[in-house]
Design a protein around this motif. Sequence first.
Motif, PDB file in Angstrom:
ATOM      1  N   VAL A  86      45.319  42.346  53.997  1.00  0.00           N
ATOM      2  CA  VAL A  86      46.413  42.657  53.083  1.00  0.00           C
ATOM      3  C   VAL A  86      46.713  41.384  52.301  1.00  0.00           C
ATOM      4  N   SER A  87      46.772  41.513  50.978  1.00  0.00           N
ATOM      5  CA  SER A  87      47.130  40.382  50.122  1.00  0.00           C
ATOM      6  C   SER A  87      48.432  40.715  49.412  1.00  0.00           C
ATOM      7  N   ILE A  88      49.373  39.771  49.459  1.00  0.00           N
ATOM      8  CA  ILE A  88      50.677  39.963  48.841  1.00  0.00           C
ATOM      9  C   ILE A  88      50.880  38.840  47.832  1.00  0.00           C
ATOM     10  N   THR A  89      51.240  39.214  46.606  1.00  0.00           N
ATOM     11  CA  THR A  89      51.497  38.224  45.572  1.00  0.00           C
ATOM     12  C   THR A  89      52.994  37.956  45.516  1.00  0.00           C
ATOM     13  N   LEU A  90      53.338  36.697  45.681  1.00  0.00           N
ATOM     14  CA  LEU A  90      54.731  36.255  45.626  1.00  0.00           C
ATOM     15  C   LEU A  90      54.859  35.285  44.465  1.00  0.00           C
ATOM     16  N   VAL A 124      49.519  35.503  49.307  1.00  0.00           N
ATOM     17  CA  VAL A 124      49.432  35.338  50.750  1.00  0.00           C
ATOM     18  C   VAL A 124      48.514  36.428  51.275  1.00  0.00           C
ATOM     19  N   SER A 125      47.496  36.043  52.041  1.00  0.00           N
ATOM     20  CA  SER A 125      46.573  37.016  52.620  1.00  0.00           C
ATOM     21  C   SER A 125      46.692  37.000  54.132  1.00  0.00           C
ATOM     22  N   VAL A 126      46.698  38.192  54.700  1.00  0.00           N
ATOM     23  CA  VAL A 126      46.732  38.355  56.147  1.00  0.00           C
ATOM     24  C   VAL A 126      45.529  39.219  56.486  1.00  0.00           C
ATOM     25  N   SER A 127      44.681  38.750  57.400  1.00  0.00           N
ATOM     26  CA  SER A 127      43.467  39.504  57.697  1.00  0.00           C
ATOM     27  C   SER A 127      43.328  39.825  59.173  1.00  0.00           C
ATOM     28  N   ARG A 135      48.236  43.686  61.903  1.00  0.00           N
ATOM     29  CA  ARG A 135      49.030  44.524  62.804  1.00  0.00           C
ATOM     30  C   ARG A 135      50.275  43.787  63.291  1.00  0.00           C
ATOM     31  N   GLN A 136      50.182  42.482  63.435  1.00  0.00           N
ATOM     32  CA  GLN A 136      51.346  41.701  63.870  1.00  0.00           C
ATOM     33  C   GLN A 136      52.305  41.462  62.713  1.00  0.00           C
ATOM     34  N   ALA A 137      51.765  41.233  61.525  1.00  0.00           N
ATOM     35  CA  ALA A 137      52.613  40.927  60.365  1.00  0.00           C
ATOM     36  C   ALA A 137      53.403  42.144  59.895  1.00  0.00           C
ATOM     37  N   LEU A 138      52.861  43.330  60.033  1.00  0.00           N
ATOM     38  CA  LEU A 138      53.509  44.542  59.519  1.00  0.00           C
ATOM     39  C   LEU A 138      54.023  45.440  60.641  1.00  0.00           C
ATOM     40  N   HIS A 139      54.535  44.854  61.693  1.00  0.00           N
ATOM     41  CA  HIS A 139      54.995  45.664  62.827  1.00  0.00           C
ATOM     42  C   HIS A 139      56.304  46.388  62.507  1.00  0.00           C
TER      43      HIS A 139
END
Length: 96
Positions: free
Chosen positions: A4-8, A13-16, A21-25
């Motif tokens: 998941v890549s999020i533009t701020l 910010v990329s979470v792979s 699963r931990q970031a979007l709990h």
Amino acid sequence: VAQVSITLGKREVSVSGPAVRQALHPIGQEVLRSAMFELHQSVSEGRITRLVADGHGAGHGVGFCQWGAVGRARAGQSAIAMLTAYFPGTQISRAY
């Protein structure tokens, strides 16, 4: 979901992998139950006001549901039929 890549602003910010699963709990849970999900967003005045992870499954995120396999076995499905259902495109062959 593998990443998941999020533009701020101008920063991304990329979470792979398992970290997704931990970031979007869900609130009150330690981890999202599966990596099989879709993200739905609500937007107001050009800004995201709500982000929902709509999940499917409840496991380790690898792809083979043990309880689903039990149900399939009880229904008379063969091991080969189960494996090809869970892993489409897989070819089963004897290695010995």
